[in-house]
Scaffold this motif. Sequence first.
Motif, PDB file in Angstrom:
ATOM      1  N   SER A  45      -1.841  -3.258   8.200  1.00 47.73           N
ATOM      2  CA  SER A  45      -1.622  -2.827   9.582  1.00 47.73           C
ATOM      3  C   SER A  45      -1.402  -4.002  10.526  1.00 47.73           C
ATOM      4  O   SER A  45      -0.592  -3.914  11.453  1.00 47.73           O
ATOM      5  N   CYS A  52       6.494  -5.378  14.309  1.00 46.20           N
ATOM      6  CA  CYS A  52       6.989  -4.556  15.419  1.00 46.20           C
ATOM      7  C   CYS A  52       7.031  -5.330  16.733  1.00 46.20           C
ATOM      8  O   CYS A  52       8.014  -5.243  17.473  1.00 46.20           O
ATOM      9  N   PHE A  64       7.148   1.033  15.993  1.00 44.89           N
ATOM     10  CA  PHE A  64       5.742   1.381  15.866  1.00 44.89           C
ATOM     11  C   PHE A  64       5.285   1.050  14.445  1.00 44.89           C
ATOM     12  O   PHE A  64       6.083   1.133  13.511  1.00 44.89           O
ATOM     13  N   PRO A  65       4.028   0.691  14.260  1.00 45.51           N
ATOM     14  CA  PRO A  65       3.545   0.426  12.907  1.00 45.51           C
ATOM     15  C   PRO A  65       3.849   1.573  11.936  1.00 45.51           C
ATOM     16  O   PRO A  65       4.153   1.339  10.772  1.00 45.51           O
ATOM     17  N   GLU A  66       3.821   2.804  12.446  1.00 44.43           N
ATOM     18  CA  GLU A  66       4.136   3.954  11.595  1.00 44.43           C
ATOM     19  C   GLU A  66       5.551   3.847  11.036  1.00 44.43           C
ATOM     20  O   GLU A  66       5.817   4.271   9.907  1.00 44.43           O
ATOM     21  N   ASP A  67       6.472   3.277  11.831  1.00 43.47           N
ATOM     22  CA  ASP A  67       7.850   3.100  11.357  1.00 43.47           C
ATOM     23  C   ASP A  67       7.869   2.200  10.130  1.00 43.47           C
ATOM     24  O   ASP A  67       8.589   2.468   9.160  1.00 43.47           O
ATOM     25  N   PHE A  69       5.394   1.637   8.040  1.00 41.15           N
ATOM     26  CA  PHE A  69       4.758   2.306   6.907  1.00 41.15           C
ATOM     27  C   PHE A  69       5.644   3.413   6.326  1.00 41.15           C
ATOM     28  O   PHE A  69       5.633   3.650   5.126  1.00 41.15           O
ATOM     29  N   GLU A  70       6.416   4.085   7.180  1.00 44.05           N
ATOM     30  CA  GLU A  70       7.288   5.160   6.709  1.00 44.05           C
ATOM     31  C   GLU A  70       8.589   4.634   6.097  1.00 44.05           C
ATOM     32  O   GLU A  70       9.238   5.336   5.326  1.00 44.05           O
TER      33      GLU A  70
END
Length: 88
Positions: A45, A52, A64-67, A69-70
């Motif tokens: 993370s 990012c 975003f960090p989610e980007d 990870f996805e």
Amino acid sequence: MIENPTNQHQVSEPAVLDALLRTATEALELPVTANDDLFDLGLDSLSALEICATMEDQFPLECFPEDVFEHPVPVDLARHLSSRSHTT
């Protein structure tokens, strides 16, 4: 933040990929290529946040960090981020 639905001012995907590879290499302290899986290279993370923040500093886009990870493969992440670029 203003979305650009027509993508008239979309950031170049190759430019995003180039910067992303440099940024990920620095964040992970390992060489990163376009088709590497960042998870396999030790993505966490904190490194996702660093990637990012740097990408947002260099380009008019949201990351975003989610980007990360996805879309852990840089070529996929670059495509995703460049499609969400915007003008300020």
